[in-house]
Design a protein around this motif. Structure first.
Motif, mmCIF file in Angstrom:
data_model
loop_
_atom_site.group_PDB
_atom_site.id
_atom_site.type_symbol
_atom_site.label_atom_id
_atom_site.label_comp_id
_atom_site.label_asym_id
_atom_site.label_seq_id
_atom_site.Cartn_x
_atom_site.Cartn_y
_atom_site.Cartn_z
ATOM 1 N N GLY A 82 96.617 19.862 65.814
ATOM 2 C CA GLY A 82 96.349 21.004 66.413
ATOM 3 C C GLY A 82 97.658 21.635 67.275
ATOM 4 N N ASP A 83 97.599 22.716 67.307
ATOM 5 C CA ASP A 83 98.846 23.558 68.253
ATOM 6 C C ASP A 83 98.017 23.710 69.586
ATOM 7 N N GLY A 137 99.436 25.538 71.935
ATOM 8 C CA GLY A 137 99.708 26.812 72.353
ATOM 9 C C GLY A 137 98.669 28.026 71.724
ATOM 10 N N GLN A 138 97.983 27.553 70.636
ATOM 11 C CA GLN A 138 96.900 28.467 69.996
ATOM 12 C C GLN A 138 95.772 28.700 71.195
ATOM 13 N N PHE A 139 95.466 27.403 71.903
ATOM 14 C CA PHE A 139 94.351 27.867 72.893
ATOM 15 C C PHE A 139 94.930 28.892 74.169
ATOM 16 N N ALA A 173 97.067 31.167 73.291
ATOM 17 C CA ALA A 173 97.345 32.577 72.859
ATOM 18 C C ALA A 173 95.780 33.139 72.545
ATOM 19 N N GLN A 174 94.739 32.457 72.482
ATOM 20 C CA GLN A 174 93.259 32.925 72.279
ATOM 21 C C GLN A 174 92.588 33.095 73.514
ATOM 22 N N SER A 175 93.282 32.709 74.502
ATOM 23 C CA SER A 175 92.673 32.807 75.901
ATOM 24 C C SER A 175 92.484 34.197 76.303
ATOM 25 N N ILE A 218 104.820 31.126 76.613
ATOM 26 C CA ILE A 218 104.411 30.911 75.001
ATOM 27 C C ILE A 218 105.090 32.239 74.332
ATOM 28 N N LEU A 227 104.284 34.158 71.251
ATOM 29 C CA LEU A 227 103.439 34.580 70.251
ATOM 30 C C LEU A 227 103.978 34.747 68.875
ATOM 31 N N ARG A 279 103.384 30.814 62.670
ATOM 32 C CA ARG A 279 104.128 29.361 62.792
ATOM 33 C C ARG A 279 103.922 29.064 61.416
#
Length: 223
Positions: free
Chosen positions: A15-16, A18-20, A22-24, A35, A37, A40
């Motif tokens: 898992g990335d 950084g995605q968590f 980005a989705q925050s 980060i 955006l 990827r």
């Protein structure tokens, strides 16, 4: 027993992290961690499973715990920036090298997970740090259950690695700690966090930086 039972593995996931972020839904957090955006592409090759044993990454003795030998090819840290293992040259020890841009209102975090119970009986944390530019390093230990305790140390520009020693008993509770009425319990420590917080205390000139961490260990005073 704190060890993986390989005969019970059913799947492997990647898992990335950084995605968590980005989705925050928090532009402030995205900016704070730097980060970027966007799309990827992750390429995987030569994925194998073997019986070859890796050298230990953690070495435990009654008086000292080496929290990362940096002997394995993969990085055992979570980070908000690119990191790699750099082998030492000559007498220099291997290091974790983090590369990032130091900027105002931005922090860089390096997290080393620790199996709970590993640091039982330890009283101090020590490592050496080397930074291309001056850095204010927040050193934080976090317990299972939410206890967080920290202090700050200044790392000068360039030069030889700067030795850092942190006494657990001298750490203070973090603002977001769930524990306020006692000190650190080393047996509960679940991770070590190192944060370059330079950008949060003033207006440093933006600069690319490489922060190298060596010889991370916890130890007990010899009677």
């Amino acid at each position: 027993n704190g060890q993986l039972d390989t005969d019970r593995i059913e799947a492997v996931g990647l898992g990335d992290l950084g995605q968590f972020v980005a989705q925050s839904g928090s532009p402030e957090m995205v900016a704070l961690l730097g980060i970027e955006l966007g799309p990827r592409t992750l390429l995987l090759d030569s994925f194998t499973v073997t019986t070859e044993k890796l050298p230990p990454s953690v070495v435990v003795t009654p008086k000292e715990v080496r929290l990362d030998t940096f002997a394995r090819p993969q990085v055992a840290w979570m980070a908000s920036c690119p990191v790699q293992i750099v082998k030492g040259e000559g007498d220099a020890q291997a290091a974790l090298a983090a590369t990032y841009r130091q900027a105002q209102r931005r922090l860089t975090a390096l997290v080393r997970p620790v199996p709970v119970g590993t640091l039982k009986g330890m009283q101090k944390l020590a490592f050496s740090a080397e930074s291309q530019v001056p850095a204010l390093l927040l050193v934080q230990v976090e317990e299972a259950g939410g206890g967080k305790f920290n202090t700050t140390v200044e790392i000068p520009k360039g030069g030889s690695p700067q030795p850092v020693t942190v006494i657990f008993a001298n750490l203070t509770s973090a603002d977001d700690s769930t524990v306020k009425d006692r000190g650190v319990k080393p047996e509960l420590i679940s991770q070590i966090v190192l944060i370059d917080a330079t950008g949060l205390i003033g207006a440093p000139a933006e600069a690319d930086n490489t922060l190298a961490i060596r010889n991370l260990r916890a130890f007990a005073d010899t009677p």
